[in-house]
Enzyme design. Structure first.
Site, PDB file in Angstrom:
ATOM      1  N   VAL A 162     -63.706 -36.049  37.622  1.00  0.00           N
ATOM      2  CA  VAL A 162     -62.095 -35.475  37.078  1.00  0.00           C
ATOM      3  C   VAL A 162     -61.999 -36.163  35.743  1.00  0.00           C
ATOM      4  O   VAL A 162     -61.421 -37.279  35.649  1.00  0.00           O
ATOM      5  CB  VAL A 162     -61.226 -35.746  38.063  1.00  0.00           C
ATOM      6  CG1 VAL A 162     -59.791 -35.345  37.788  1.00  0.00           C
ATOM      7  CG2 VAL A 162     -61.446 -34.907  39.479  1.00  0.00           C
ATOM      8  N   PRO A 163     -62.283 -35.438  34.583  1.00  0.00           N
ATOM      9  CA  PRO A 163     -62.193 -36.160  33.190  1.00  0.00           C
ATOM     10  C   PRO A 163     -60.911 -36.444  32.848  1.00  0.00           C
ATOM     11  O   PRO A 163     -60.459 -35.927  31.839  1.00  0.00           O
ATOM     12  CB  PRO A 163     -62.935 -34.924  32.398  1.00  0.00           C
ATOM     13  CG  PRO A 163     -62.553 -33.784  33.210  1.00  0.00           C
ATOM     14  CD  PRO A 163     -62.710 -34.098  34.776  1.00  0.00           C
ATOM     15  N   CYS A 164     -60.101 -37.576  33.310  1.00  0.00           N
ATOM     16  CA  CYS A 164     -58.504 -37.910  32.998  1.00  0.00           C
ATOM     17  C   CYS A 164     -59.024 -38.270  31.604  1.00  0.00           C
ATOM     18  O   CYS A 164     -58.125 -38.440  30.701  1.00  0.00           O
ATOM     19  CB  CYS A 164     -58.390 -38.791  33.794  1.00  0.00           C
ATOM     20  SG  CYS A 164     -59.383 -40.178  34.430  1.00  0.00           S
ATOM     21  N   HIS A 165     -59.960 -38.763  31.006  1.00  0.00           N
ATOM     22  CA  HIS A 165     -60.122 -39.250  29.570  1.00  0.00           C
ATOM     23  C   HIS A 165     -59.799 -38.038  28.685  1.00  0.00           C
ATOM     24  O   HIS A 165     -59.706 -38.443  27.580  1.00  0.00           O
ATOM     25  CB  HIS A 165     -61.278 -39.844  29.371  1.00  0.00           C
ATOM     26  CG  HIS A 165     -62.483 -39.038  29.534  1.00  0.00           C
ATOM     27  ND1 HIS A 165     -63.414 -38.890  30.796  1.00  0.00           N
ATOM     28  CD2 HIS A 165     -63.470 -38.262  28.750  1.00  0.00           C
ATOM     29  CE1 HIS A 165     -64.163 -37.857  30.667  1.00  0.00           C
ATOM     30  NE2 HIS A 165     -64.452 -37.738  29.396  1.00  0.00           N
TER      31      HIS A 165
END
Length: 187
Positions: free
Chosen positions: A136-139
């Site tokens: 889950v690419p919160c970056h």
């Protein structure tokens, strides 16, 4: 549901994945060493048992190893188990997973996709609680105006900017210095 976990080496240190029969439910970025990473996993997932990864967990591990080694990877096809998470967070994570590598959204843009721009802070809070970073690419989610916003993993914003650099993101558009790494502002 039974949880299992496995530690694995990456270019930035020992990471871990946690999974159930439904999919990945946790990713732990490196702590100071493998013992500290294992201890963090066991605190966050006390029922998880260390095990050899199955095919889906192995695919997640291989993708994370490649990404952290500097390869541009999209982990959107890795199966997740988010059933234990709050419904709002699940919605935020689904939108974040749809952001392709090399692109970004703001907290406000995710809030707007949820139907209410005033939810931007709640979006930031949900992303700060993300138990499955990288997959889950919160970056890939920034503050307004291309500012970095936060990142709760070790290394903080510097780690976030490095991940965006690996993926070729240009939050404020291309520059003459497109091949230099993104940098955090000094305070």
């Amino acid at each position: 549901m039974d949880q299992r976990f496995a530690l694995f080496e990456t270019a930035i240190g020992p990471c871990a994945v946690v999974w159930t029969a439904r999919g990945i439910c946790g990713v732990q970025l490196p702590e100071k060493d493998a013992a500290a990473t294992r201890a963090r996993v066991q605190r966050r997932h006390p029922a998880a048992v260390e095990a050899m990864p199955g095919a889906e967990a192995r695919r997640a591990i291989d993708g994370i190893v490649a990404l952290l080694a500097g390869e541009r990877r999209d982990l959107a096809d890795v199966a997740l188990d988010t059933q234990a998470l709050p419904e709002f967070n699940q919605k935020v994570y689904a939108i974040a997973r749809a952001i392709p590598p090399g692109e970004t959204l703001t907290y406000g843009e995710i809030a707007a996709r949820l139907g209410d721009r005033t939810l931007a802070r709640a979006v930031g809070k949900a992303l700060g609680e993300n138990p499955i970073p990288l997959i889950v690419p919160c970056h890939r989610v920034l503050a307004a105006g291309g500012k970095s916003g936060g990142f709760s993993a070790a290394g903080g914003v510097v780690t976030k900017l490095r991940l965006l650099t690996i993926e070729g993101a240009e939050p404020n558009g291309p520059t003459l210095f497109e091949h230099l790494p993104l940098a955090a502002r000094r305070r």
